[in-house]
Design an enzyme around this catalytic site. Structure first.
Site, PDB file in Angstrom:
ATOM      1  CG  HIS A  66       1.078  52.559  37.778  1.00 25.91           C
ATOM      2  ND1 HIS A  66       0.447  53.146  36.701  1.00 25.91           N
ATOM      3  CD2 HIS A  66       1.041  53.488  38.774  1.00 25.91           C
ATOM      4  CE1 HIS A  66       0.050  54.364  37.026  1.00 25.91           C
ATOM      5  NE2 HIS A  66       0.411  54.589  38.273  1.00 25.91           N
ATOM      6  CE1 TYR A 129       0.348  49.919  29.253  1.00 22.98           C
ATOM      7  CE2 TYR A 129       1.334  51.912  28.337  1.00 22.98           C
ATOM      8  CZ  TYR A 129       0.318  51.283  29.056  1.00 22.98           C
ATOM      9  OH  TYR A 129      -0.716  52.042  29.556  1.00 22.98           O
TER      10      TYR A 129
END
Length: 466
Positions: A66, A129
């Site tokens: 992604h 993240y």
């Protein structure tokens, strides 16, 4: 223990970070994100606003690939993963890949447009993240996806995908030949119908990447219009929009409008640029000074005389708070539009013999040179700050400029009658005070490698093209 290091990979902007890990019998400790140290080591100062953690119970869990519309910083908070990244940005690097194993001692900075995927290699693995924008359903619509098994990317997954745990959605993502490359962020120019805005449009790279908005298309003083801008599409905003009616600003209505545009609206624009980590280029003016000094440097404290200058000085202070900013201060602007040189040229042709003040000293700032200097600073990625930018040459009076205009047009410069500012304006009400000396020191902009043209050479070229 490994020292903190930031290493380049084969994908531009994709950075591998080696993290110091303090381990003992109890386990380990690390500074997963430490802005001051990591920026000093070479990581971009990307200012994350959201932290997400993906917990994966079993080895072989595979997620991706992604590319989200933001920068992110990924790291393992338990276990181990095999990480894979593919450049999905438009350009020569499209399709390039990089992969490595990530344990507690590694992290990766992933720039916008680079696809991210990983496969867990240990049970109970946490994948963290940090991202530079808040997730939303609207943002998710801007994702770019790549099939985990794309042949060109050729990711060497340790656990074959037919034996891994993969979501149905990830199995159906397109291959590279069907992926629309992620376009680079663009540059938004505000005040496109002004003299500098028009010059920027003429000089902007032919490949595009610039969006020009006039006040009729985007009025920054209209909060609703400004709020509707999708700033995530941009990397840079050049603010050439301003209230510039120096004398009208001294009136009650003009004062309100000047503050609304040059200060209040600018504060909202600066906040948006800070929130989206954009570079803000802002045009300033010699009117922020009282003119008591012969030459003005960038670090001189503001001392404006009139309302217009006060609003410009306030705006400069606001823009200085944006981490990535350029305050470009100019003087005596001449470009495509109403300006002193155009007025003198018209009077010369009409047979009018004007009186022109000779006790205000400065240099012309041709819009073409100001625009070229702005593009230079952006291309160079010069250090943030304030830069004086006018044309070069011996400082002169307005009367001397007028005489040069007449001479270049083949007219008698003796038709110009020098006069004082006091005599020219007399006792007329509503006239703003002008700085006596407007000369800007150009050493800083020259030190970046940009050399402004001599003002009279630029004047001759301007009149020849008119």
């Amino acid at each position: 223990m490994t020292a903190l290091q930031v290493q380049q990979t084969g994908i531009p902007g994709l950075l591998l970070v080696q993290l110091p890990v303090h381990a003992d019998a109890r386990g380990w400790f690390k500074e997963n994100w430490q802005r001051e140290k990591m920026v000093a080591a070479g990581l971009p100062d990307f200012r994350p606003v959201q932290n997400n953690v993906s917990f994966n119970r079993n080895p072989g869990t595979t997620r991706g690939i992604h590319a989200e519309p933001w920068d992110k910083y990924v790291a393992v908070v338990g276990g181990e993963v095999f990480g894979a990244w593919v450049d999905l940005r438009a350009g020569e690097g499209f399709g390039a890949s990089f992969s490595t194993r990530l344990g507690p001692g590694q992290a990766v900075f992933v720039p916008r447009g680079v696809g991210n995927g990983f496969q867990t290699l240990a049970p109970d693995t946490g994948y963290s993240y940090l991202v530079t924008d808040h997730w939303s359903e609207a943002a998710q619509e801007k994702y770019t996806f790549l099939n985990l098994n794309d042949a060109r990317a050729n990711i060497p997954w340790p656990i074959p995908l037919d034996q891994a745990t993969v979501s149905a959605a990830d199995l159906t993502h397109p291959h590279l030949d069907a992926v629309l490359p992620v376009a680079p962020r663009r540059t938004l120019v505000l005040g496109a119908n002004g003299q500098v805005g028009r010059a920027l449009a003429a000089l902007a790279p032919p490949a595009g990447g610039y969006d020009f908005r006039s006040r009729a298309q985007l009025d920054i003083a209209d909060a609703a219009q400004l709020e509707a801008v999708d700033f995530s599409a941009y990397s840079t905003v050049i603010n050439a929009a301003a209230y510039t009616k120096v004398d009208a600003a001294e009136s009650a209505a003009g004062r309100r409008e000047a503050w609304a545009t040059n200060v209040t609206a600018l504060a909202s624009l600066a906040a948006a640029c800070t929130a989206h980590d954009l570079t803000l280029v802002h045009l300033s003016s010699d009117y922020v000074f009282d003119g008591e000094r012969t030459v003005h440097t960038e670090d001189e404290d503001p001392s404006p005389l009139g309302v217009y200058g006060q609003t410009k000085a306030a705006g400069d202070a606001i823009v200085a708070g944006v981490p990535r900013h350029y305050v470009v201060r100019t003087s005596w602007v001449v470009g495509d539009g109403a300006n002193f040189v155009a007025t003198m040229a018209r009077l010369a042709g009409a047979g009018v013999d004007p009186a022109v003040v000779d006790d205000q000293i400065g240099r012309l700032g041709f819009a073409t040179d100001v625009a070229a200097g702005i593009l230079h600073l952006l291309a160079l990625r010069a250090p943030a700050g304030t830069y004086n930018l006018s044309n070069a040459g011996e400082p002169v009076s307005w009367a001397r400029v007028a005489a040069e205009v007449f001479t270049l047009l083949g007219q008698d410069p003796g038709r110009i009658t020098p006069t004082s500012t006091a005599a020219y304006y007399g006792s007329r009400p509503g006239i703003a005070p002008r700085p006596v000396n407007s000369t800007l020191d150009l050493a800083k902009i020259r030190a970046t490698g940009f050399t402004p043209r001599d003002q009279f050479q630029a004047l001759a070229a301007y009149l020849a093209e008119a």
